[in-house]
Write a protein that holds these residues in place. Structure first.
Motif, PDB file in Angstrom:
ATOM      1  N   HIS A 139      36.705  48.822  44.637  1.00  0.00           N
ATOM      2  CA  HIS A 139      36.970  48.076  43.394  1.00  0.00           C
ATOM      3  C   HIS A 139      38.406  48.298  42.955  1.00  0.00           C
ATOM      4  CE1 HIS A 139      32.686  47.061  42.453  1.00  0.00           C
ATOM      5  NE2 HIS A 139      32.522  48.017  43.360  1.00  0.00           N
ATOM      6  N   PHE A 140      38.985  47.252  42.402  1.00  0.00           N
ATOM      7  CA  PHE A 140      40.364  47.362  41.917  1.00  0.00           C
ATOM      8  C   PHE A 140      40.460  48.401  40.807  1.00  0.00           C
ATOM      9  CE2 PHE A 140      43.825  46.301  39.015  1.00  0.00           C
ATOM     10  CZ  PHE A 140      44.886  46.230  39.899  1.00  0.00           C
ATOM     11  N   ARG A 141      41.466  49.241  40.915  1.00  0.00           N
ATOM     12  CA  ARG A 141      41.774  50.191  39.830  1.00  0.00           C
ATOM     13  C   ARG A 141      43.181  49.879  39.356  1.00  0.00           C
ATOM     14  NH1 ARG A 141      39.746  55.025  43.345  1.00  0.00           N
ATOM     15  NH2 ARG A 141      41.758  54.524  44.216  1.00  0.00           N
ATOM     16  N   PRO A 142      43.396  49.888  38.045  1.00  0.00           N
ATOM     17  CA  PRO A 142      44.729  49.548  37.527  1.00  0.00           C
ATOM     18  C   PRO A 142      45.806  50.420  38.176  1.00  0.00           C
ATOM     19  CG  PRO A 142      43.164  49.767  35.735  1.00  0.00           C
ATOM     20  CD  PRO A 142      42.444  50.213  36.973  1.00  0.00           C
ATOM     21  N   TYR A 143      46.948  49.810  38.441  1.00  0.00           N
ATOM     22  CA  TYR A 143      48.058  50.579  38.990  1.00  0.00           C
ATOM     23  C   TYR A 143      48.494  51.605  37.938  1.00  0.00           C
ATOM     24  CZ  TYR A 143      48.264  46.942  42.566  1.00  0.00           C
ATOM     25  OH  TYR A 143      47.954  46.087  43.577  1.00  0.00           O
ATOM     26  N   PRO A 144      48.644  52.863  38.335  1.00  0.00           N
ATOM     27  CA  PRO A 144      48.991  53.894  37.343  1.00  0.00           C
ATOM     28  C   PRO A 144      50.306  53.572  36.641  1.00  0.00           C
ATOM     29  CG  PRO A 144      48.538  54.870  39.523  1.00  0.00           C
ATOM     30  CD  PRO A 144      48.555  53.396  39.695  1.00  0.00           C
ATOM     31  N   GLY A 145      50.310  53.761  35.344  1.00  0.00           N
ATOM     32  CA  GLY A 145      51.552  53.594  34.588  1.00  0.00           C
ATOM     33  C   GLY A 145      51.940  52.152  34.324  1.00  0.00           C
ATOM     34  N   VAL A 146      51.080  51.214  34.708  1.00  0.00           N
ATOM     35  CA  VAL A 146      51.381  49.800  34.475  1.00  0.00           C
ATOM     36  C   VAL A 146      50.531  49.325  33.305  1.00  0.00           C
ATOM     37  CG1 VAL A 146      51.291  47.476  35.443  1.00  0.00           C
ATOM     38  CG2 VAL A 146      51.973  49.407  36.886  1.00  0.00           C
ATOM     39  N   ASP A 147      51.197  48.897  32.235  1.00  0.00           N
ATOM     40  CA  ASP A 147      50.465  48.554  31.026  1.00  0.00           C
ATOM     41  C   ASP A 147      51.113  47.347  30.359  1.00  0.00           C
ATOM     42  OD1 ASP A 147      48.520  48.904  29.040  1.00  0.00           O
ATOM     43  OD2 ASP A 147      49.989  49.915  27.757  1.00  0.00           O
ATOM     44  N   PHE A 148      50.305  46.341  30.034  1.00  0.00           N
ATOM     45  CA  PHE A 148      50.845  45.125  29.417  1.00  0.00           C
ATOM     46  C   PHE A 148      49.949  44.716  28.267  1.00  0.00           C
ATOM     47  CE2 PHE A 148      51.634  40.479  29.205  1.00  0.00           C
ATOM     48  CZ  PHE A 148      53.017  40.514  29.075  1.00  0.00           C
ATOM     49  N   ASP A 149      50.570  44.313  27.161  1.00  0.00           N
ATOM     50  CA  ASP A 149      49.825  43.855  25.992  1.00  0.00           C
ATOM     51  C   ASP A 149      49.878  42.322  25.958  1.00  0.00           C
ATOM     52  OD1 ASP A 149      49.001  43.040  23.454  1.00  0.00           O
ATOM     53  OD2 ASP A 149      49.614  44.942  22.554  1.00  0.00           O
ATOM     54  N   ASP A 150      48.736  41.700  26.234  1.00  0.00           N
ATOM     55  CA  ASP A 150      48.689  40.243  26.316  1.00  0.00           C
ATOM     56  C   ASP A 150      48.980  39.574  24.980  1.00  0.00           C
ATOM     57  OD1 ASP A 150      47.942  39.962  29.068  1.00  0.00           O
ATOM     58  OD2 ASP A 150      45.955  40.684  28.540  1.00  0.00           O
ATOM     59  N   THR A 151      48.752  40.282  23.877  1.00  0.00           N
ATOM     60  CA  THR A 151      48.943  39.642  22.576  1.00  0.00           C
ATOM     61  C   THR A 151      50.406  39.696  22.133  1.00  0.00           C
ATOM     62  OG1 THR A 151      48.269  41.706  21.549  1.00  0.00           O
ATOM     63  CG2 THR A 151      46.586  40.013  21.779  1.00  0.00           C
ATOM     64  N   THR A 152      51.065  40.817  22.408  1.00  0.00           N
ATOM     65  CA  THR A 152      52.466  40.927  21.968  1.00  0.00           C
ATOM     66  C   THR A 152      53.466  40.570  23.072  1.00  0.00           C
ATOM     67  OG1 THR A 152      52.586  43.239  22.646  1.00  0.00           O
ATOM     68  CG2 THR A 152      51.863  42.804  20.389  1.00  0.00           C
ATOM     69  N   TYR A 153      52.967  40.437  24.300  1.00  0.00           N
ATOM     70  CA  TYR A 153      53.835  40.202  25.458  1.00  0.00           C
ATOM     71  C   TYR A 153      54.875  41.306  25.619  1.00  0.00           C
ATOM     72  CZ  TYR A 153      52.213  36.266  28.067  1.00  0.00           C
ATOM     73  OH  TYR A 153      51.498  35.487  28.932  1.00  0.00           O
ATOM     74  N   ARG A 154      54.440  42.531  25.374  1.00  0.00           N
ATOM     75  CA  ARG A 154      55.292  43.693  25.606  1.00  0.00           C
ATOM     76  C   ARG A 154      54.674  44.522  26.722  1.00  0.00           C
ATOM     77  NH1 ARG A 154      60.052  43.247  24.205  1.00  0.00           N
ATOM     78  NH2 ARG A 154      60.339  45.493  24.101  1.00  0.00           N
ATOM     79  N   GLY A 155      55.529  45.130  27.508  1.00  0.00           N
ATOM     80  CA  GLY A 155      55.047  46.051  28.531  1.00  0.00           C
ATOM     81  C   GLY A 155      55.376  45.572  29.939  1.00  0.00           C
ATOM     82  N   ASP A 156      54.576  46.076  30.883  1.00  0.00           N
ATOM     83  CA  ASP A 156      54.838  45.817  32.303  1.00  0.00           C
ATOM     84  C   ASP A 156      54.181  44.496  32.710  1.00  0.00           C
ATOM     85  OD1 ASP A 156      56.120  48.362  32.542  1.00  0.00           O
ATOM     86  OD2 ASP A 156      54.117  49.273  32.531  1.00  0.00           O
TER      87      ASP A 156
END
Lengths: 178, 751
Positions: free
Chosen positions: B582-599
């Protein structure tokens, strides 16, 4: 009308409307689905076959014009024909098909049968295989995957091997392999 | 280590060639394409090659208006309707919705028709002649409504985004040079050579199996389940050999499968729906047209200090994948350049034109064309080489993107740029073309030019997309000792069926020929996510490698010996062992879909292209002579296949730049045939030289990122820059057609 012609060395006799497209006769009457339809109006070359050795678009040829003639399709190229029980393998291929496999000349494969037939006619013509001459020879065959780069490479490679084989003496088989 | 372009060594002259060619790959070029022999002998079975005894033929009756009220569907009573079946919206058992991001697109129109070629009625008949007759006896009564055709005039917004970083006003206050530009790009047709095709076969359990040309079996599966009220098992989707996709078979096959399935249920037989080219171009999705406006500020010391960007994409009549296309276009709009003060505002709007959708690059080619035009125009204004300007501005490790993503690793903008420029001898050729231009007299008939472009392309799904997809990929050691890869990822020419056995063979230490690839049939394989977004090698490849590592550990633990020597015996003793990864999130990769901030992406691929063109100064015709393409793919798995992706993508981009154009009249595509929608032939295609660069991504066990879309981002701006180098004119709108070039040159002369 009743038409008699030869497909890939096999004699065929059929009763079909004379206006029926060669493409449909090959695919639907004879089960030779290696020849593909991409546009149905002679623009893409996916249905390229050889009629008495000449390159034609099978979607533009009424079957009445094939009566008494010889047709070669992609199914006739392989040195050894695959079957339902024995899927195609690399050592079935003729020199041109092999060159396509080696260089990456086939991607999605839908233009490949037509490309092979145009390439086979070019090789049979004996014309020097310059880049410009190969491009001209396949100009009627559209490919959307390869950028044509590896198709041109494949035809050039097959031509080089043809020329080397010719310099070694007359030992070609029907498929043009050395 | 970077893998350059090396041709297989030809046999030395005088070598006696064997009677049959030696099966086996050329050294260092990767294994032979697995399904290659089938494709080369005409035995590979595409959808239209499949035989289902007793199958009927289906047809779609479509709107001939861009917008209308649907008043009535009438069947001519003089016709014998007992021999055919007719399906309208009322016959759909579940919701009349094509499952996608928004629930706005009907399977068949009901009250309002929203675009030309919109499906209204379906008909199936035992043979084509009867089908044609029946179609001719269906009368669709409508009342025309005023269509909205100009995206800039549309007030219906499907989605909008805004990204802002830094202080835009302060940035422009610091700027001593401000360059503004508006760029327009049109529709582009994917033009896979195999048209969309689907065959639906009723199942004994009341469900339906569809066999078709498609990229994403589980998209189709979800669409069938939802609208036909089927269980997971009752809906079965089987991919036939697929003759090209390029995004055009990402979401579109869902509606076609629904149509075929509805007809198959109505007549109780298999139904074939094989589009001809005219229907395929008229009705299926295209690349989104866009209007992109830029305002860029450069400080006195030459730094890029402000970018204000506005993007409007024309979604067409329904939403389809527009939110994610626009998202990718928005996130890439700044180009691969560091800038402290950026604002990007974007919207995708509705018009009464056929819906647009996925096409290689997925929004990025539109905005990156505009971004590169800006950079080239700024270089001209500064009197600086476009290569030197990019060297100063490009992203380096540690730089921050407009979403606040810090580019920690796998940043190869500089390497792809330098390698492409060096291989193409960019500065030397540019000096020569500048000299030619200075000496050119009024009688000159043609002009040569060179142009450069640089791009980035986010690898995998955008933002938290991969987390939501929750892909599963499996590897099974079967009870009879076979090794089988179970993934829903499809082969459509790019090489899935070759590279996965390669990755598995490598991870398990077994010969590649011992690894099987299960058919892409939803009854057999798990949902490893759609085959899109250049994600297959990176994301699904990574999952499969992890699954292999676990399988290897399990077997070696039990057997105490090396996997390759013990797995067959292990299967005999322990039966089948299947690992579902199963897919596991890439470590340290984080994105906020509402604010469009992050990776925004776990990693980026990087691409550069240098194009050389000849422009006929009398006719405005452009011949693209050569393209040098340098693409960073993380890790090259198969050199021949990787080069094939770059070469094919480059030519699609050259077509986008020069000749590919959809003309619309009252919302209808005028050139909906291959005789009128032109793509490059072998005579139009440049010499393409590929340089593969490797800046591995640590989040993937093999380091691979993705490749398919990279070349699409750089080809068009490089060609248009070369046209400028040759002629002195900037063409702001794609394609750079002879008419546009002549008009621009005329303006230049008069000025």
């Amino acid at each position: 009308m009743t038409v008699r012609f030869v497909v890939n060395d096999d004699p065929v006799e059929l009763t079909v409307p004379g206006a029926r497209r060669l493409l449909d006769v090959l695919r639907e009457e004879l089960g030779l689905t290696g020849t593909k339809e991409g546009c149905g109006e002679g623009e893409c070359g996916a249905c390229t076959v050889l009629l008495d050795g000449e390159v034609v678009d099978a979607c533009l040829v009424p079957i009445s014009q094939v009566d008494g003639h010889t047709v070669q399709t992609v199914e006739g190229l392989a040195a050894r024909r695959p079957s339902v029980d024995r899927p195609a393998a690399p050592d079935d291929l003729n020199q041109l098909q092999w060159a396509f496999l080696e260089t990456g000349g086939a991607q999605c494969g839908i233009c490949t049968p037509g490309m092979l037939m145009a390439g086979q006619a070019f090789l049979a013509s004996g014309a020097p295989a310059t880049d410009a001459a190969i491009r001209e020879a396949i100009a009627g065959n559209l490919c959307r995957c390869t950028g044509y780069t590896k198709i041109i490479e494949a035809i050039a490679l097959a031509a080089t091997r043809r020329d080397q084989a010719e310099s070694l003496g007359p030992t070609s088989d029907h498929a043009g392999r050395p | 280590m970077p893998v350059g372009r090396t041709a297989p060594a030809p046999p030395a002259p005088g070598t006696v060639l064997p009677d049959t060619p030696t099966p086996g790959p050329a050294p260092g070029r990767g294994p032979l394409r697995r399904e290659g022999p089938a494709k080369l002998t005409g035995t590979a079975l595409y959808t239209d090659d499949l035989v289902f005894p007793g199958a009927w033929h289906g047809a779609t009756i479509r709107s001939t208006e861009a917008r209308a009220r649907l008043l009535a569907i009438e069947l001519d009573p003089a016709f014998d309707w007992s021999k055919v079946v007719v399906v309208t919206a009322g016959d759909i058992p579940g919701p009349n919705i094509v499952n996608s991001i928004q629930d706005d697109q009907p399977i068949l129109a009901t009250d309002e028709i929203r675009h030309h070629a919109e499906p209204i009625v379906l008909v199936a008949a035992p043979d084509r002649a009867l089908l044609r007759q029946a179609v001719g006896q269906v009368i669709v009564r409508t009342e025309p409504l005023a269509p909205v055709l100009d995206p800039l005039a549309s007030d219906r917004v499907f989605v909008h985004y805004e990204i802002e970083t830094g202080d835009l006003a302060a940035g422009f206050a610091e700027a001593t040079l401000v360059i503004e530009g508006e760029y327009r790009v049109g529709h582009q047709e994917q033009l896979y050579i195999e048209n969309n095709a689907m065959i639906a076969v009723p199942r004994a359990d009341g469900g339906v199996a569809v066999h078709g040309s498609l990229q994403c079996p589980y998209y189709v599966h979800n669409a069938l389940k939802r609208s036909l009220l089927l269980t997971d098992e009752q809906a079965q989707v089987v991919q036939a050999e697929t003759g090209g996709g390029f995004g055009g078979k990402e979401e579109y096959p869902s509606i076609l499968a629904l149509h075929a399935a509805l007809l198959a249920r109505a007549c109780g037989r298999p139904v074939r729906m094989i589009y001809d080219r005219h229907e395929d171009i008229a009705a299926t999705t295209k690349r989104h047209p866009a209007v992109v406006r830029y305002r860029s500020g450069v400080a006195a010391d030459g730094r890029l200090v402000a970018q204000d960007i506005e993007i409007v994409m024309d979604a067409g009549a329904y939403c389809t994948l527009s939110p994610v296309v626009l998202s990718r276009g928005t996130l890439h709009a700044g180009g691969p350049y560091a800038c402290p003060n950026v604002r990007i505002r974007s919207r995708a709007v509705a018009t009464n034109t056929p819906p647009n959708g996925a096409f290689r690059g997925f929004g990025a080619p539109q905005t990156e064309f505009a971004a590169e035009m800006q950079v080239n125009r700024i270089a001209e204004a500064l009197g600086e080489s476009p290569l030197d300007l990019r060297r100063r501005w490009l992203y380096r490790p540690g730089d921050t993107t407009p979403t606040g993503q810090v580019l920690r690793e796998s940043v190869a903008a500089e390497e792809v740029l330098e390698r492409a420029a060096e291989a193409a001898e960019f500065e030397r050729v540019r000096a020569r073309t500048a000299g030619d231009r200075a000496q050119r007299g009024p009688d000159a008939r043609s002009a040569h030019g060179i142009g450069l472009a640089l791009a980035w392309h986010g690898a995998g799904f955008t933002g938290s997309g991969e987390v939501h997809l929750a892909s599963v990929a499996s590897v099974e050691l079967t009870a009879d000792g076979r090794l089988v890869i179970l993934i829903g990822s499809t082969e459509m020419g790019q090489g899935t069926k070759t590279i996965f056995p390669q990755l598995v063979a490598d991870a398990l230490g077994v010969p590649m020929d011992d690894v099987e690839f299960a058919p892409q049939d939803t009854a057999l394989v798990p949902d490893s996510g759609p085959t899109v977004a250049s994600r297959t090698a990176m994301v699904v490849g990574g999952l499969v490698i992890e699954a292999c590592r676990r399988l290897r550990a399990v077997v070696e633990e039990r057997s105490g010996g090396p996997f390759a020597d013990t797995y067959r015996a292990d299967a005999g003793t322990h039966g089948a062992t299947r690992i579902d990864q199963h897919f596991r999130p890439y470590p340290g990769v984080d994105f906020d879909d509402t604010t469009y901030r992050g990776d925004a992406y776990p990693a980026f691929g990087w691409a550069s292209a240098v194009a050389e063109v000849d422009v006929d100064l009398d006719t405005g015709e452009v011949a693209v002579r050569s393209v040098v393409a340098a693409d960073d793919v993380g890790r090259v798995i198969h050199p021949v296949l990787a080069e094939g992706q770059v070469e094919g993508g480059t030519l699609q981009a050259v077509g986008y730049a020069t000749i590919e154009e959809i003309k619309l009249h009252d919302g209808r595509y005028l050139n909906d045939r291959l005789a009128t929608y032109l793509i490059p032939t072998a005579l139009d295609a440049p010499r393409i030289s590929t340089i593969l660069v490797e800046a591995p991504f640590s989040g993937a066990p093999h380091g691979a990122k993705g490749i398919g879309e990279l070349p699409m981002d750089v080809g068009a701006p490089a060609v248009v820059a070369a046209i400028h180098d040759a002629t002195g004119v900037w063409i702001h709108d794609l394609p750079a057609s002879p008419e546009r070039i002549l008009a621009a040159m005329d303006t230049l002369v008069r000025r």
